[in-house]
Design a protein around this motif. Structure first.
Motif, mmCIF file in Angstrom:
data_model
loop_
_atom_site.group_PDB
_atom_site.id
_atom_site.type_symbol
_atom_site.label_atom_id
_atom_site.label_comp_id
_atom_site.label_asym_id
_atom_site.label_seq_id
_atom_site.Cartn_x
_atom_site.Cartn_y
_atom_site.Cartn_z
ATOM 1 N N THR A 125 55.133 20.435 38.642
ATOM 2 C CA THR A 125 56.224 21.174 39.269
ATOM 3 C C THR A 125 55.867 21.480 40.713
ATOM 4 N N LEU A 126 56.825 21.304 41.598
ATOM 5 C CA LEU A 126 56.649 21.663 43.008
ATOM 6 C C LEU A 126 57.240 23.053 43.223
ATOM 7 N N PRO A 130 61.282 24.028 50.563
ATOM 8 C CA PRO A 130 61.273 22.968 51.573
ATOM 9 C C PRO A 130 61.093 23.466 52.991
ATOM 10 N N VAL A 136 54.355 22.517 51.224
ATOM 11 C CA VAL A 136 54.875 21.432 50.395
ATOM 12 C C VAL A 136 53.926 20.242 50.406
ATOM 13 N N GLN A 155 61.159 19.382 41.389
ATOM 14 C CA GLN A 155 61.319 20.596 42.189
ATOM 15 C C GLN A 155 61.715 21.720 41.256
ATOM 16 N N THR A 159 63.857 27.201 42.766
ATOM 17 C CA THR A 159 64.049 26.833 44.172
ATOM 18 C C THR A 159 65.422 26.217 44.378
ATOM 19 N N SER A 160 65.797 25.289 43.514
ATOM 20 C CA SER A 160 67.108 24.647 43.627
ATOM 21 C C SER A 160 68.217 25.683 43.542
ATOM 22 N N ALA A 172 66.892 20.701 49.849
ATOM 23 C CA ALA A 172 66.064 20.195 48.754
ATOM 24 C C ALA A 172 65.726 18.724 48.945
ATOM 25 N N ASN A 175 62.170 18.079 50.085
ATOM 26 C CA ASN A 175 61.156 18.096 49.029
ATOM 27 C C ASN A 175 61.189 16.805 48.223
ATOM 28 N N LEU A 188 64.592 16.761 39.819
ATOM 29 C CA LEU A 188 65.291 17.931 40.362
ATOM 30 C C LEU A 188 65.601 18.864 39.206
#
Length: 336
Positions: A125-126, A130, A136, A155, A159-160, A172, A175, A188
């Motif tokens: 997972t990130l 961004p 990042v 991502q 965050t999204s 996004a 990223n 995503l």
């Protein structure tokens, strides 16, 4: 913390009490059909995956349960490794293990699993937004230089969702492009179907979507944000989106963070709903822990049973809105 190769770590690895105990959980499933798999990129992954929330002490039920989970895994760090080993022994061949810089114990658990010979594939997972380009790039580089590297990075859904609330979801893409440049599968994540709908409409370059059945605390509705809401409308909307998008999906919180887990029957009903209302190319991600019972064996057995007869719905029903089937609900102390 410097990276340690599996071979280096294995040289000093010793059997742990929890790893030995995993053999006590193992059920005799000889002759049982294997878990079905789907293709994601060049990889074959089982249609049931194991997630990290219980290991990290995130129950989405109560602070008391959060603490119980954290204490269970913190008391003996090898319990997380044993959990992954047990999942692998019963046919789950992929996991999602995400960790922030402050979660070194989770990262070490994953390293130990592979050092002990673990063969499970993993999704990372990130977490970095961004806007923080330096963070990042460092986070992605650390993930792809792991041994072994993840097969994909998604991502973080939080965050999204936050970017969507701010009207900045297009950020996004930065990223996602960096994940693509790193040479792994691009994912995503979101807790809101609107995010997935938007990305699909725009034709974003992703390999998979990670889709939460419930908005949980991440609702786009200001009146519901921050509250644990598990509404049928959210599940029906997300499953409709999952069926309509062109990319494979990882469906999570299908058990509503334990709210569909009052009994084996309600667990089966919720898993059946999930598999019947996602695409045959999609998979289900479930968090598991073993303190009170063998959740791994139970979930694997139910998934095998359900998928042995898939598809069980006619095409016209699978294209519906998913509101005609509602599993019974209940609450158990064990997180899904």
């Amino acid at each position: 913390m410097p990276l340690v190769s599996r071979r280096q770590f294995a040289a000093g690895a010793l059997a742990s009490p929890a790893a030995v105990a995993s053999s006590l959980w193992a059920s005799d499933d000889r002759g049982a059909p294997p878990l079905p798999t789907v293709r994601l990129g060049k990889h074959e992954i089982s249609r049931l995956l194991v997630g990290h929330n219980p290991i990290k002490g995130v129950s989405h039920q109560s602070r008391a349960l959060d603490l119980e989970m954290r204490e269970y895994f913190a008391a003996d760090r090898s319990r997380g490794v044993a959990l992954l080993e047990h999942c692998q022994s019963l046919g789950i061949n992929a996991c999602q293990i995400g960790f922030r810089p402050t979660e070194a114990a989770i990262e070490q658990m994953l390293r130990t699993f592979f050092a002990r010979g673990g063969q499970m594939r993993w999704f990372a997972t990130l977490y970095s937004p961004p806007q923080d380009i330096n963070a990042v790039e460092k986070e992605i580089a650390r993930r792809v230089h792991a041994d072994p590297p993840p097969l994909g990075i998604q991502q973080l859904g939080n965050t999204s969702d936050w970017l969507m609330k701010q009207g900045k979801l297009d950020l996004a893409l930065e990223n996602l492009k960096r994940i693509r440049d790193a040479g792994v599968l691009v994912g995503l994540g979101s807790h809101n179907h609107e995010v997935i709908d938007y990305a699909e409409t725009k034709g974003w370059d992703v390999d998979f979507y990670q889709c939460c059945f419930y908005r949980s605390v991440f609702s786009l509705d200001p009146a519901k944000a921050g509250k644990e809401t598990y509404e049928e409308e959210a599940r029906a909307s997300m499953t409709r989106t999952i069926r309509q998008v062109s990319k494979p999906c990882i469906a999570f919180k299908v058990l509503a963070a334990g709210r569909h887990c009052g009994s084996r029957a309600t667990i089966e009903a919720a898993l059946r709903y999930a598999y019947e209302y996602i695409k045959p190319t999609d998979v289900v991600l479930v968090g598991m822990w073993q303190k009170h019972k063998d959740q791994v064996a139970e979930n694997v057995a139910l998934a095998r049973k359900i998928l042995a007869h898939e598809p069980s719905l006619p095409a016209e029903a699978r294209a519906g809105d998913g509101t005609d089937k509602k599993p019974a609900t209940g609450l158990r102390r064990e997180s899904p």
